[in-house]
Design an enzyme around this catalytic site. Structure first.
Site, PDB file in Angstrom:
ATOM      1  N   LYS A  79       0.851  -1.192   0.000  1.00  0.00           N
ATOM      2  CA  LYS A  79       0.000   0.000   0.000  1.00  0.00           C
ATOM      3  C   LYS A  79       0.884   1.239   0.000  1.00  0.00           C
ATOM      4  O   LYS A  79       1.911   1.272   0.689  1.00  0.00           O
ATOM      5  CB  LYS A  79      -0.903  -0.023   1.239  1.00  0.00           C
ATOM      6  CG  LYS A  79      -1.932   1.098   1.283  1.00  0.00           C
ATOM      7  CD  LYS A  79      -2.850   0.931   2.499  1.00  0.00           C
ATOM      8  CE  LYS A  79      -3.934   1.986   2.548  1.00  0.00           C
ATOM      9  NZ  LYS A  79      -4.855   1.793   3.686  1.00  0.00           N
ATOM     10  N   SER A 154      -9.782   1.728   2.731  1.00  0.00           N
ATOM     11  CA  SER A 154      -8.923   2.478   1.848  1.00  0.00           C
ATOM     12  C   SER A 154      -7.841   1.647   1.153  1.00  0.00           C
ATOM     13  O   SER A 154      -7.239   2.102   0.186  1.00  0.00           O
ATOM     14  CB  SER A 154      -8.236   3.593   2.639  1.00  0.00           C
ATOM     15  OG  SER A 154      -7.379   3.037   3.613  1.00  0.00           O
ATOM     16  N   SER A 178      -9.933  -0.610   6.953  1.00  0.00           N
ATOM     17  CA  SER A 178      -9.340  -0.482   5.614  1.00  0.00           C
ATOM     18  C   SER A 178      -8.623  -1.700   5.046  1.00  0.00           C
ATOM     19  O   SER A 178      -8.278  -1.698   3.872  1.00  0.00           O
ATOM     20  CB  SER A 178      -8.380   0.692   5.593  1.00  0.00           C
ATOM     21  OG  SER A 178      -9.108   1.863   5.392  1.00  0.00           O
TER      22      SER A 178
HETATM   23  N1  GLN Z   1     -13.115   3.781   5.945  1.00  0.00           N
HETATM   24  C1  GLN Z   1     -12.637   4.276   7.203  1.00  0.00           C
HETATM   25  C2  GLN Z   1     -12.371   5.748   7.112  1.00  0.00           C
HETATM   26  O1  GLN Z   1     -12.689   6.305   6.121  1.00  0.00           O
HETATM   27  C3  GLN Z   1     -11.426   3.531   7.630  1.00  0.00           C
HETATM   28  C4  GLN Z   1     -10.188   3.980   6.954  1.00  0.00           C
HETATM   29  C5  GLN Z   1      -9.005   3.158   7.340  1.00  0.00           C
HETATM   30  O2  GLN Z   1      -9.129   2.131   7.987  1.00  0.00           O
HETATM   31  N2  GLN Z   1      -7.840   3.652   6.977  1.00  0.00           N
HETATM   32  O3  GLN Z   1     -11.841   6.342   7.987  1.00  0.00           O
END
Ligand code: GLN
Length: 482
Positions: A79, A154, A178
């Protein structure tokens, strides 16, 4: 043999038995990525030179008759918020468009010493903020199961890269879901370790009290193998730790008498009926093997999203303060078009132009909840709620070994469907966010499909119960084959 859809142990055996070379494998992946990624857009950049150099070393070792480790020569994707020395690391943001990592993250150092090969850096929501990978400043990633749908986020690029066979495994980061939500949407296995089980040194901080790095892979065994390679205390991350002691001393073999908690709040309004059916059927495989179902309650889950969006945004506002166009980040000074009237203007214009809408939204919300006069009402209150949520889990684990839930209330949604409605988007993390607030580990694994869209089962355990989680997940994976 199709090289691209091999698992870790298949790559290992193939290399060991000289069925193919590491170089041929890497070249095969790189040319496949060129073709396939034009559709999927899982990668932001490939690291060809590094990958080929690494492959050469592995091949030399094999040619010299030396033994190779289980992960040696295995191609992976990382990532793009995790630093790989000498490679671009832009977290899908315009403000880091030209940033090159000056050092390796601890997880990268560990994977390098295990001989893992790096194919490239994967797309994500900018600075890991989002649930669909649509918040990337470089275009959305598509779900390989249906190109009109999001891969989740994400870590959408990392999940899509595994699902599209564009790597053997990948690393993602999980602050509120994420790793697990994209794993569920793409049909791969994803794991969020106990907070502290994996060093955060060298991952770009989003919300430091919630962030964890973890693996995404094609099956449970691969996921465990990667976790074992990256875990452990690191002097460069004061919050990292080794597991206190094995939680299970051989007592609980198989799943006979394993107690599985089913939180009633998670199987309620808002959960898609077909998702519920598949998740329950997977849990049913375990009860058929002797596991016991216990209905439990996690009453404070109701407040988890509200609590998360205060704490996470507060930490985001502090962590992203460094990107000011002077100390870090693309600067408005280099943009000949902007007329700048002083230092404050450099800050305002750099952040205004080069940070995306979601990043700016969260910085503003977080700055607000930390500001004097509002701190007690928002930040402090959210911290108290966080303690209650963690207590919910503690109480539940006094009576059960593991908790099982869906990963997300629905399957992958259409690209564009939720992007203009942040609150609806945030709801897709409703089952994953409490886990980060409590700091416990959780795994997402495929448990069936609705049409062509995968559904994920979430297995949550107490702190440092990763071995139990992997063992039970393996049992489910085996049982699902029949
Ligand atoms: N979807 C969640 C957010 O928007 C989690 C993001 C993540 O785990 N980095 O914060």
């Amino acid at each position: 043999m199709e090289l691209k859809n091999l698992t870790i142990s298949q790559v290992h055996n193939g290399l060991k038995n000289k069925e193919f070379t590491a170089k041929a494998l890497v070249k095969g992946f790189l040319s496949y990525i060129k073709k396939e990624d034009a559709k999927v857009h899982a990668y932001l950049s490939t690291t060809e030179k590094l990958a080929l150099e690494q492959a050469e070393k592995v091949d030399e070792k094999i040619a010299a008759g030396l033994k190779i480790g289980p992960l040696e020569g295995v191609p992976c994707a990382i990532k793009d918020n995790i630093l790989v020395e000498g490679e671009k690391c832009i977290a899908a943001s315009k403000i880091l468009a030209n940033y090159v990592a000056p050092y390796d993250a601890t997880v990268i150092r560990k994977l390098k010493s295990a001989g893992v090969i790096f194919l490239g850096k994967t797309n994500m929501d900018e600075f890991a903020m989002g649930s669909s990978t649509e918040n990337s400043a470089y275009g959305a990633t598509k779900n390989p199961n249906d190109l009109e749908r999001v891969p989740g986020g994400s870590s959408g690029g990392s999940a899509a890269a595994v699902a599209a066979d564009e790597c053997v495994f990948s690393l993602g980061s999980d602050t509120g879901g994420s790793i697990r939500q994209p794993a569920s949407f793409c049909g791969v296995v994803g794991f969020k370790p106990t907070y502290g089980a994996v060093s955060r040194y060298g991952v770009m901080a989003m919300a430091s009290s919630l962030d964890q790095i973890g693996p995404l892979a094609k099956n449970v065994a691969d996921c465990k193998m990667v976790f074992d390679a990256i875990k452990g205390k690191d002097t460069r991350d004061a919050t990292s730790a080794n597991p206190p002691a094995p939680l299970l001393k051989g007592g609980l073999k198989g799943v006979n008498n394993l107690k599985i908690g089913i939180p009633k709040e998670y199987f309620a309004k808002g959960l898609n009926k077909e998702v519920e059916k598949l998740v329950s059927a997977a849990i049913g495989k375990l009860t058929a093997l002797g596991a016991k179902i216990v209905e439990i309650s996690l009453p404070y889950s109701e407040y988890a999203l509200a609590c998360y969006y205060i704490i996470m945004a507060s930490e985001v506002s502090a962590n992203l303060a460094r990107f000011d166009g002077i100390k870090y980040g693309t600067s408005a000074i280099s943009d000949k078009q902007s007329a700048l009237s002083g230092l404050l203007d450099v800050y305002l214009q750099s952040r205004g132009q080069y940070l995306g809408a979601e990043a700016r939204r969260r910085i503003m919300l977080g700055t607000y909840s930390l500001s004097s006069g509002y701190y007690d009402a928002y930040y402090l209150r959210a911290q108290k709620v966080r303690t209650r949520i963690a207590d919910d889990f503690k109480k539940a684990f006094a009576g059960v070994d593991l908790i099982m839930t869906p990963v997300a209330p629905t399957t992958a949604f259409k690209i564009g469907e939720k992007i203009n409605d942040p609150v609806t988007m945030y709801l897709s993390d409703i089952y994953t966010v409490p886990v980060n607030l409590a700091g416990v580990p959780a795994l997402s694994m495929p448990c069936g499909k609705i049409g062509k869209l995968p559904v994920g089962l979430q297995i949550i355990g107490p702190h440092f119960s990763e071995d139990l989680i992997f063992r039970v997940a393996q049992t489910i994976e085996d049982a699902m084959r029949f």
